[in-house]
Design a protein around this motif. Structure first.
Motif, mmCIF file in Angstrom:
data_model
loop_
_atom_site.group_PDB
_atom_site.id
_atom_site.type_symbol
_atom_site.label_atom_id
_atom_site.label_comp_id
_atom_site.label_asym_id
_atom_site.label_seq_id
_atom_site.Cartn_x
_atom_site.Cartn_y
_atom_site.Cartn_z
ATOM 1 N N ILE A 224 44.138 52.129 36.424
ATOM 2 C CA ILE A 224 43.046 51.527 35.687
ATOM 3 C C ILE A 224 43.178 50.330 35.292
ATOM 4 C CG2 ILE A 224 41.580 52.205 33.562
ATOM 5 C CD1 ILE A 224 42.635 54.602 33.378
ATOM 6 N N ARG A 225 42.123 49.307 35.644
ATOM 7 C CA ARG A 225 42.208 47.953 35.111
ATOM 8 C C ARG A 225 41.549 48.276 33.580
ATOM 9 N NH1 ARG A 225 38.283 42.878 36.158
ATOM 10 N NH2 ARG A 225 39.455 41.668 34.563
ATOM 11 N N HIS A 226 42.234 47.663 32.560
ATOM 12 C CA HIS A 226 41.741 47.772 31.228
ATOM 13 C C HIS A 226 40.418 47.527 30.929
ATOM 14 C CE1 HIS A 226 41.072 43.195 30.626
ATOM 15 N NE2 HIS A 226 41.929 43.348 31.432
ATOM 16 N N LEU B 31 36.552 33.684 29.218
ATOM 17 C CA LEU B 31 37.585 32.952 29.193
ATOM 18 C C LEU B 31 38.710 33.412 30.098
ATOM 19 C CD1 LEU B 31 37.906 32.355 25.233
ATOM 20 C CD2 LEU B 31 36.331 31.223 27.152
ATOM 21 N N PHE B 32 39.289 32.583 30.779
ATOM 22 C CA PHE B 32 40.756 33.158 31.237
ATOM 23 C C PHE B 32 41.555 33.379 30.392
ATOM 24 C CE2 PHE B 32 38.889 29.506 34.363
ATOM 25 C CZ PHE B 32 39.081 30.226 35.850
ATOM 26 N N THR B 33 41.974 34.561 30.766
ATOM 27 C CA THR B 33 43.116 35.340 29.831
ATOM 28 C C THR B 33 44.525 35.298 30.174
ATOM 29 O OG1 THR B 33 41.312 36.746 29.537
ATOM 30 C CG2 THR B 33 43.122 37.309 28.332
ATOM 31 N N GLY B 34 44.760 35.751 31.389
ATOM 32 C CA GLY B 34 46.085 35.967 32.004
ATOM 33 C C GLY B 34 46.927 36.468 30.928
ATOM 34 N N CYS B 35 48.065 35.800 30.534
ATOM 35 C CA CYS B 35 49.161 36.647 29.611
ATOM 36 C C CYS B 35 48.856 36.300 28.248
ATOM 37 C CB CYS B 35 50.452 36.011 30.069
ATOM 38 S SG CYS B 35 51.175 36.735 31.684
ATOM 39 N N ASN C 142 51.927 42.594 33.736
ATOM 40 C CA ASN C 142 51.263 41.974 33.079
ATOM 41 C C ASN C 142 50.292 41.335 33.961
ATOM 42 O OD1 ASN C 142 52.507 42.524 30.690
ATOM 43 N ND2 ASN C 142 53.144 40.610 30.097
ATOM 44 N N GLU C 143 49.068 40.751 33.333
ATOM 45 C CA GLU C 143 48.010 39.922 34.052
ATOM 46 C C GLU C 143 48.951 38.653 34.692
ATOM 47 O OE1 GLU C 143 45.954 39.499 36.365
ATOM 48 O OE2 GLU C 143 44.303 39.727 34.935
ATOM 49 N N ARG C 144 48.376 38.252 35.750
ATOM 50 C CA ARG C 144 48.841 37.180 36.349
ATOM 51 C C ARG C 144 48.611 35.726 35.442
ATOM 52 N NH1 ARG C 144 46.175 33.677 40.643
ATOM 53 N NH2 ARG C 144 44.493 34.899 40.920
ATOM 54 N N MET C 145 49.737 35.273 35.236
ATOM 55 C CA MET C 145 49.941 34.179 34.282
ATOM 56 C C MET C 145 48.919 32.945 34.716
ATOM 57 S SD MET C 145 50.975 31.039 32.777
ATOM 58 C CE MET C 145 52.309 30.366 33.273
ATOM 59 N N TYR C 146 47.897 32.622 33.931
ATOM 60 C CA TYR C 146 46.936 31.767 34.170
ATOM 61 C C TYR C 146 47.221 30.300 34.202
ATOM 62 C CZ TYR C 146 42.842 33.467 36.839
ATOM 63 O OH TYR C 146 42.164 34.065 38.161
ATOM 64 N N GLY C 147 48.291 30.098 33.761
ATOM 65 C CA GLY C 147 48.803 28.643 33.221
ATOM 66 C C GLY C 147 47.756 28.034 32.359
ATOM 67 N N ASN D 116 36.945 28.148 29.386
ATOM 68 C CA ASN D 116 35.757 28.952 29.950
ATOM 69 C C ASN D 116 35.583 29.044 31.291
ATOM 70 O OD1 ASN D 116 32.772 29.099 30.864
ATOM 71 N ND2 ASN D 116 32.906 30.134 28.705
ATOM 72 N N LYS D 117 35.439 30.126 31.994
ATOM 73 C CA LYS D 117 35.497 29.941 33.511
ATOM 74 C C LYS D 117 34.445 29.457 34.261
ATOM 75 C CE LYS D 117 38.024 34.289 33.705
ATOM 76 N NZ LYS D 117 38.303 35.816 34.163
ATOM 77 N N GLN D 118 32.966 29.324 33.532
ATOM 78 C CA GLN D 118 31.941 28.578 33.953
ATOM 79 C C GLN D 118 32.210 27.247 33.859
ATOM 80 O OE1 GLN D 118 29.152 29.753 35.449
ATOM 81 N NE2 GLN D 118 28.156 27.628 35.622
ATOM 82 N N TRP E 187 41.824 29.078 43.185
ATOM 83 C CA TRP E 187 42.668 29.171 41.821
ATOM 84 C C TRP E 187 42.305 31.000 41.547
ATOM 85 C CZ3 TRP E 187 41.089 24.788 38.403
ATOM 86 C CH2 TRP E 187 41.880 23.511 38.799
ATOM 87 N N ARG E 188 41.222 31.174 41.695
ATOM 88 C CA ARG E 188 41.049 32.796 41.166
ATOM 89 C C ARG E 188 41.383 33.911 42.317
ATOM 90 N NH1 ARG E 188 35.607 33.674 38.236
ATOM 91 N NH2 ARG E 188 36.448 35.577 37.842
ATOM 92 N N ARG E 189 41.048 33.486 43.416
ATOM 93 C CA ARG E 189 41.182 34.566 44.386
ATOM 94 C C ARG E 189 42.055 34.257 45.633
ATOM 95 N NH1 ARG E 189 40.393 36.988 40.866
ATOM 96 N NH2 ARG E 189 38.784 37.959 40.078
ATOM 97 N N SER E 190 42.574 32.948 45.859
ATOM 98 C CA SER E 190 43.394 33.101 47.027
ATOM 99 C C SER E 190 44.479 33.574 46.798
ATOM 100 C CB SER E 190 43.785 31.534 47.297
ATOM 101 O OG SER E 190 44.616 31.044 46.287
ATOM 102 N N GLY F 148 43.386 43.140 36.276
ATOM 103 C CA GLY F 148 42.718 42.696 37.504
ATOM 104 C C GLY F 148 43.688 42.335 38.659
ATOM 105 N N ASN F 149 44.617 41.349 38.419
ATOM 106 C CA ASN F 149 45.438 40.815 39.372
ATOM 107 C C ASN F 149 46.755 41.596 39.569
ATOM 108 O OD1 ASN F 149 43.875 38.254 40.388
ATOM 109 N ND2 ASN F 149 43.893 37.925 38.121
ATOM 110 N N SER F 150 47.386 42.056 38.470
ATOM 111 C CA SER F 150 48.443 42.717 38.697
ATOM 112 C C SER F 150 48.070 44.080 39.677
ATOM 113 C CB SER F 150 49.391 43.083 37.585
ATOM 114 O OG SER F 150 48.632 43.724 36.626
HETATM 115 O O1 LIG Z 1 43.079 37.158 33.003
HETATM 116 C C1 LIG Z 1 41.718 36.896 33.245
HETATM 117 O O2 LIG Z 1 40.861 36.024 32.943
HETATM 118 C C2 LIG Z 1 40.964 37.895 33.808
HETATM 119 O O3 LIG Z 1 41.546 39.291 33.197
HETATM 120 C C3 LIG Z 1 41.212 38.013 35.362
HETATM 121 O O4 LIG Z 1 40.661 37.026 35.745
HETATM 122 P P1 LIG Z 1 40.036 36.749 37.303
HETATM 123 O O5 LIG Z 1 38.983 37.623 37.439
HETATM 124 O O6 LIG Z 1 39.441 35.242 37.062
HETATM 125 O O7 LIG Z 1 41.342 36.702 38.006
#
Ligand SMILES: O=C(O)[C@H](O)COP(=O)(O)O
Length: 331
Positions: free
Chosen positions: A80-82, A92-96, A184-189, A195-197, A211-214, A256-258
């Motif tokens: 389950i993704r949270h 917003l990019f959340t990551g860790c 944990n979620e991928r560390m988004y640095g 904001n993603k947009q 950055w998000r999907r490759s 999502g990413n883990s």
């Molecule tokens: O960390 C985040 O921002 C999201 O949980 C996953 O983001 P993504 O869909 O941009 O990879």
């Protein structure tokens, strides 16, 4: 109360399993965490694995000798993704960064719990982040078996000692919840908190999509999916797969990413195929682990519909047991 507990025991069939693991058995190929294990699991479907000496749960490792494992037919794996977090809501990019669920996220977690309320769960793994832990807990509250999920604290010896449970019956009515930072979620640095947009407007859609999907392009000072997979899949292989091989039904509440990296491993996706894999918040996915293979079963439908439960005999039988159990309670 005692009569009800007795009835439960007579209805639900349990399998005993014991295994011992020598601490000297250590993978040399990869530097992963191993621990000395002496776990006693008294019951499937409902079981709690506690160490006999200090009542704390211990995780098995891939190094369990084949012969010491009781062969079981199959085990369920729920991913389950949270549910929606406060930063998902704000885009917003959340990551860790450790943010909680929104109200909608809470509802999604409860809904996810209803969907899996007929599927056996023996042990829960979560990331160390609150949004995954909230999701796991809220989902399990919906489970028809009504066991109590208990977070295991092993940050230090005192935490372990102070959280001991001294009743076997209580332990048997509990589900261990094992937090692991590796999930944990991928560390988004340097994108964390942005904001993603707005980031797409600033750096270009294509760049942000990469950055998000490759698979192997990391965001600035962050982890690529490949880097995230190195820890998440290694943890899965070392700690979760042996549980499944031992017949334990496992739920993983993560990100999502883990989870994309774990699904890539389970479904044997290529680095190209994983690019289009998207996971919605709060939607459980079911796999059956059988004969060393993972079979994808999609997302379980609601508890009152047949759907997924027809897929395996074991799941159908488990559901019947739950129904028989609730009839006894009601009568
Ligand atoms: O960390 C985040 O921002 C999201 O949980 C996953 O983001 P993504 O869909 O941009 O990879």
């Amino acid at each position: 109360m005692a009569t009800t507990a007795m009835s439960h025991q007579s209805i639900v069939s349990f399998i005993s399993l014991r295994f011992k693991i020598n601490s000297s058995l250590i993978h040399t190929s990869k530097k992963r965490n191993f621990c000395k294990i002496e776990a006693m699991t008294s019951q499937t479907e409902t079981s709690v694995s506690y160490n006999n000496n200090n009542n704390t749960l211990l995780s098995p490792s891939k190094n369990i000798p084949e012969t010491s494992l009781k062969k079981t037919n199959e085990a369920a794996l729920i991913l389950i993704r949270h549910g929606e977090s406060l930063w998902n809501e704000k885009n917003l990019f959340t990551g860790c960064v450790d943010v909680p669920l929104t109200e909608k996220g809470v509802e999604e977690a409860i809904e996810a719990g209803k969907r899996i309320s007929n599927i056996p769960v023996d042990v829960i793994f979560t990331s160390s982040l609150i949004r995954a832990q909230m999701t796991a807990m809220l989902a399990m509250i919906q489970h028809r078996r009504k066991k109590v999920p208990i977070i295991l604290h092993d940050e230090n010896e005192q935490a372990k000692t102070w959280s001991q449970v001294f009743s076997e019956e209580t332990k048997n009515q509990s589900i261990p919840v094992i937090p692991a930072w590796q999930l944990n979620e991928r560390m988004y640095g340097e994108l964390q908190g942005l904001n993603k947009q707005e980031t797409a407007e600033r750096y270009g859609k294509q760049q942000v999509h990469e950055w998000r999907r490759s698979y192997d392009i990391p965001p600035p000072k962050g982890e690529s999916l490949e880097m995230c997979a190195e820890r998440a899949v290694a943890y899965f292989e070392d700690n979760i797969e042996p549980m499944l091989a031992a017949g334990k039904n496992v739920m993983i509440a993560a990100h999502g990413n883990s989870l994309r990296s774990i699904i890539m491993y389970l479904d044997k996706l290529t680095s190209q195929e994983v690019i289009s894999l998207e996971l919605s918040t709060g939607i459980p996915l079911l796999y059956i682990f059988k004969d060393g293979k993972f079979m994808k079963r999609g997302s379980p439908v609601g508890p009152t519909e047949p759907g997924v439960y027809a897929y395996t005999k074991g799941l159908a039988q488990y559901r019947q047991k739950l129904e028989a159990e609730s009839e006894v309670i009601c009568s």
